[in-house]
Motif scaffolding. Structure first.
Motif, PDB file in Angstrom:
ATOM      1  N   PHE A  94       0.822  -1.207   0.000  1.00 53.41           N
ATOM      2  CA  PHE A  94       0.000   0.000   0.000  1.00 53.41           C
ATOM      3  C   PHE A  94       0.858   1.261   0.000  1.00 53.41           C
ATOM      4  N   THR A  99      -2.789  -0.056  -3.926  1.00 48.04           N
ATOM      5  CA  THR A  99      -3.969  -0.574  -3.249  1.00 48.04           C
ATOM      6  C   THR A  99      -4.537  -1.710  -4.089  1.00 48.04           C
ATOM      7  N   ASP A 101      -7.277  -2.407  -5.393  1.00 45.37           N
ATOM      8  CA  ASP A 101      -8.127  -2.138  -6.553  1.00 45.37           C
ATOM      9  C   ASP A 101      -7.330  -1.737  -7.783  1.00 45.37           C
ATOM     10  N   LYS A 102      -6.011  -1.543  -7.626  1.00 45.60           N
ATOM     11  CA  LYS A 102      -5.174  -1.302  -8.800  1.00 45.60           C
ATOM     12  C   LYS A 102      -5.075  -2.558  -9.672  1.00 45.60           C
ATOM     13  N   GLU A 122      -8.859  -2.765   5.445  1.00 41.28           N
ATOM     14  CA  GLU A 122      -8.434  -1.861   4.371  1.00 41.28           C
ATOM     15  C   GLU A 122      -8.367  -2.597   3.034  1.00 41.28           C
ATOM     16  N   TYR A 125     -11.878  -3.433   1.813  1.00 43.29           N
ATOM     17  CA  TYR A 125     -12.629  -2.234   1.440  1.00 43.29           C
ATOM     18  C   TYR A 125     -12.436  -1.926  -0.043  1.00 43.29           C
ATOM     19  N   TYR A 126     -11.215  -2.014  -0.520  1.00 41.78           N
ATOM     20  CA  TYR A 126     -10.940  -1.703  -1.926  1.00 41.78           C
ATOM     21  C   TYR A 126     -11.414  -2.813  -2.865  1.00 41.78           C
ATOM     22  N   CYS A 127     -11.710  -3.981  -2.315  1.00 40.85           N
ATOM     23  CA  CYS A 127     -12.176  -5.086  -3.159  1.00 40.85           C
ATOM     24  C   CYS A 127     -13.536  -4.817  -3.793  1.00 40.85           C
ATOM     25  N   LYS A 128     -14.285  -3.879  -3.231  1.00 39.42           N
ATOM     26  CA  LYS A 128     -15.603  -3.575  -3.793  1.00 39.42           C
ATOM     27  C   LYS A 128     -15.504  -3.042  -5.223  1.00 39.42           C
ATOM     28  N   ASN A 129     -14.304  -2.562  -5.598  1.00 37.16           N
ATOM     29  CA  ASN A 129     -14.094  -2.033  -6.947  1.00 37.16           C
ATOM     30  C   ASN A 129     -13.603  -3.091  -7.928  1.00 37.16           C
ATOM     31  N   ASN A 156     -17.452  -5.421   4.264  1.00 38.15           N
ATOM     32  CA  ASN A 156     -16.631  -5.267   3.066  1.00 38.15           C
ATOM     33  C   ASN A 156     -16.668  -6.510   2.191  1.00 38.15           C
TER      34      ASN A 156
END
Length: 398
Positions: A94, A99, A101-102, A122, A125-129, A156
């Motif tokens: 990170f 992150t 979602d990249k 954390e 959380y970004y996995c939603k994208n 999440n």
């Protein structure tokens, strides 16, 4: 050593075959950036192989993240992160502005030995994208937090748009509830929460939040007889549970899963003979095809009384229903004691990861030809009263 120039003479198909013998990190360090052709071949390789950062050193990680990762994020479909060999690896990722979602086309994410709940929150959380992410595995993370600290993590996870396979065996909770969950996942079909203990009401909160669940593995403690449940899970096909509780609660659970074809159940301090199991299977699970059972039992009395009880128990499994209709055979191992006799009854072949070793074992089976069923290949750990546990690695039991 063969030079890169000589390797360039090989066709793409053969180079891809050769790549199978190399570690992904080695491939990147050796060939990525050499020319467009090798870059393209590595892109193809990553479409079917995991970028495994579990055993990467910090020096190698710094090199990969600074030199290669920005060009690879849209080609990686499977990623494995672990803090075991490289402490704070996830933080390093990170801090390098990567992150999760990249990795836009990521389909599978494996999180291993990440002992910080905040980091897991954390990451997820970004996995939603990540609209292609279907598989999530969290193991050996030793997360043992209070429920209120974990609810964000589950929010999440249930919010990942295409998630279908969810293995959370690395999370330990003694009491779990999704009562405060506002998100329902229609995509999760396989859920593994063996180290999360549920009572009957909490179990059905999980089922209500994942109404299309097909496979579930969990631990259940329930002695309730007054829980009213009206959520029949038509989609459930496979259930693996470790169960301690009343027979009535168990019947309540199984009655909600009429299309179950595979039941794997371990029970503690619950004596149910073959007649009781037959009644449950016939009444609630008429579509069952695979039935795997292990019961830990206790008997009191002298040696004669115990042997009589064991014989009566085994005789109830030695009927036409068990032997002729289904070919479900059982074995009972017991160790005589002056106070309490412990016994284990299980279906053959043995289907569980842990086996309890009795030092002076008496045994009897309903199978006449045990050689066909004498298999313990699923066993990974021995337990006994003298030595708590012994892991088995690369050890074959015959």
């Amino acid at each position: 050593m063969i030079s890169k120039m000589k390797l360039e003479m090989l066709p793409n198909e053969l180079l891809l075959d050769l790549f199978e013998y190399f570690d992904c990190i080695y491939l990147l360090r050796s060939f990525f950036g050499y020319n467009n052709r090798f870059n393209h071949l590595i892109y193809i390789y990553l479409q079917t192989h995991q970028l495994n950062l579990e055993f990467i050193s910090k020096d190698n990680f710094d090199l990969i993240s600074q030199k290669y990762l920005s060009s690879l994020t849209h080609h990686i479909i499977s990623l494995r992160l672990s803090n075991e060999q490289t402490p704070n690896l996830s933080n390093l990722l990170f801090s390098s502005n990567f992150t999760i979602d990249k990795f836009f086309y990521l389909q599978s994410l494996y999180l291993h030995y990440i002992p910080s709940l905040d980091i897991l929150i954390e990451i997820t959380y970004y996995c939603k994208n990540l609209i292609y992410l279907t598989d999530l595995t969290i193991i050996k993370c030793n997360i043992n937090e209070k429920l209120k600290n974990c609810i964000n993590l589950f929010h999440n996870i249930w919010n990942i748009p295409k998630l279908s396979y969810c293995n959370l065996d690395g999370i330990e909770l003694k009491c779990f509830s999704l009562l405060f969950m506002s998100k329902i996942s229609l995509t999760i079909k396989k859920l593994f929460i063996e180290n999360i203990s549920c009572d009957l009401s909490y179990l059905f909160c999980i089922l209500n939040c994942t109404p299309n669940l097909e496979q579930l593995s969990t631990t259940i403690y329930s002695y309730s007889t007054n829980t009213n449940l009206d959520a029949i899970i038509q989609s459930m096909k496979s259930l693996k549970i470790y169960y301690q509780g009343s027979i009535d609660s168990l019947k309540t659970i199984l009655s909600q899963m009429p299309n179950l074809t595979h039941l794997k159940i371990g029970t503690l301090d619950l004596i149910m003979d073959g007649n009781v199991w037959k009644q449950i299977l016939n009444e609630y699970l008429s579509k069952i095809e695979i039935f795997q059972l292990k019961m830990k039992l206790e008997f009191e009395g002298n040696d004669t009384d115990v042997e009589k009880s064991v014989n009566q128990l085994l005789d109830s499994f030695n009927t036409r229903f068990w032997i002729e209709e289904h070919r479900w055979y059982v074995r009972c191992d017991w160790e005589l004691s002056e106070i309490t006799t412990y016994a284990f009854l299980y279906t053959l072949p043995y289907a569980f990861k842990t086996i309890y070793y009795l030092n002076e074992c008496n045994t009897r089976s309903t199978c006449d030809d045990e050689e066909k069923y004498r298999s313990y290949k699923c066993v990974e750990m021995f337990e006994n009263s003298y030595r708590k546990s012994m892991l088995l690695h690369n050890f074959n039991l015959v």
